[in-house]
Design an enzyme around this catalytic site. Structure first.
Site, PDB file in Angstrom:
ATOM      1  N   SER A  10       0.772  -1.281  -0.036  1.00  0.00           N
ATOM      2  CA  SER A  10      -0.015   0.030  -0.308  1.00  0.00           C
ATOM      3  C   SER A  10       0.856   1.478   0.225  1.00  0.00           C
ATOM      4  O   SER A  10       0.244   2.352  -0.537  1.00  0.00           O
ATOM      5  CB  SER A  10      -0.827  -0.016   1.321  1.00  0.00           C
ATOM      6  OG  SER A  10      -0.195  -0.249   2.550  1.00  0.00           O
TER       7      SER A  10
ATOM      8  N   HIS B 134      -0.911   5.526   6.904  1.00  0.00           N
ATOM      9  CA  HIS B 134      -0.555   5.641   5.484  1.00  0.00           C
ATOM     10  C   HIS B 134      -0.160   6.988   5.206  1.00  0.00           C
ATOM     11  O   HIS B 134      -0.640   7.879   5.664  1.00  0.00           O
ATOM     12  CB  HIS B 134      -1.558   4.859   4.358  1.00  0.00           C
ATOM     13  CG  HIS B 134      -1.787   3.445   4.560  1.00  0.00           C
ATOM     14  ND1 HIS B 134      -2.301   2.917   5.552  1.00  0.00           N
ATOM     15  CD2 HIS B 134      -0.843   2.521   3.827  1.00  0.00           C
ATOM     16  CE1 HIS B 134      -2.067   1.626   5.230  1.00  0.00           C
ATOM     17  NE2 HIS B 134      -1.307   1.153   4.344  1.00  0.00           N
TER      18      HIS B 134
END
Length: 263
Positions: free
Chosen positions: A39, A245
């Site tokens: 990711s 993230h």
């Protein structure tokens, strides 16, 4: 006469610099680039996901897409996917690699050691439980991850023998003694940072063993961690998959320069 010589030297130097500057885009344009990984390469958290990428959440704000847009390689394959492990990169992402591939980027390893589970444990449980979870993940980094990385890197090299391969690391999540007044304890934040440092050390060592280039992103994210005045990372977020993230700014200001300097 002396001034004429100086002027001639300066003129020659400027012509040389201009020639170098002109040559760089041509060199980049010749690349056949494949972007692999999890990711952090697909761009989860950065928004603007490609409609055909589904749950992989490949973003036009992710560093591979940004680099390709700026450098116009002769081909670009973007197979990075949210949730990928070293094993799933091997099994489902290596198809575009060929003997003509010239450039590869990859982030992998965080999911192998249970990154998401560790962060969930730290958010929902006690300080002692959090620190124990980080230490368990670090044991996996040192004991089992090297073999998994070696297998992945070997597959990449066998499929793309001529390529320059850039392995990118992971940022430290927290600015210690920062601006956060709630959430995890300082001891938990410090433990998570130690886990990131350990993971980056394993990645760097295995990349070197494979003859690949390791590019850390720690320096780029310094001053932009969670609990800093200008964080490039999501903390606990909605939707949940954005949590921990990089934001779009973390891709463009953190990962892109780290990749560009090594590519």
């Amino acid at each position: 006469m002396l001034w004429r010589r100086i002027a001639l030297s300066v003129s020659t130097a400027l012509v040389a610099v201009a020639a170098l500057g002109a040559a760089q885009p041509a060199s980049a344009a010749g690349h056949r680039y494949v972007a692999l990984g999890d990711s952090y390469s697909s761009g989860v958290g950065a928004g603007n996901y490609l409609s055909d990428s589904g749950d992989c959440r490949r973003s036009t704000n992710a560093y591979p897409h940004l680099w390709a847009a700026a450098n116009s390689p002769s081909s670009f394959s973007f197979t990075a996917c949210s949730g990928a492990t070293t094993a799933t990169v091997r099994s489902s992402q290596l198809g575009p690699l060929t003997s003509s591939t010239t450039l590869v980027s990859v982030t992998a390893g965080g999911n192998d050691v249970g990154f998401a589970d560790v962060m969930q444990t730290c958010v929902l449980n006690s300080e002692a439980t959090c620190v124990a979870a980080v230490e368990g993940a670090m044991a996996k980094m040192n004991n089992t991850l090297p073999g998994s990385l070696s297998a992945l890197y070997g597959d990449i090299r066998s499929r793309a023998p001529q390529a320059r391969v850039v392995v990118l690391g992971y940022p430290r999540f927290y600015k210690l003694s920062g601006s956060c007044v709630a959430g995890l304890s300082e001891a938990e934040r410090a433990a998570i940072n130690r886990g990131s440092d350990t993971l980056n050390g394993v990645l760097a060592k295995q990349a070197a063993s494979a003859g690949f280039t390791f590019s850390s992103v720690v320096d780029e994210f310094t001053g932009h961690e969670i609990c800093s005045a200008s964080s490039w990372l999501h903390s606990v977020s909605v939707p949940a998959y954005n949590s921990y993230h990089p934001k779009a700014a973390g891709q463009s200001g953190g990962y892109l320069p780290a990749f560009r300097s090594a590519a």
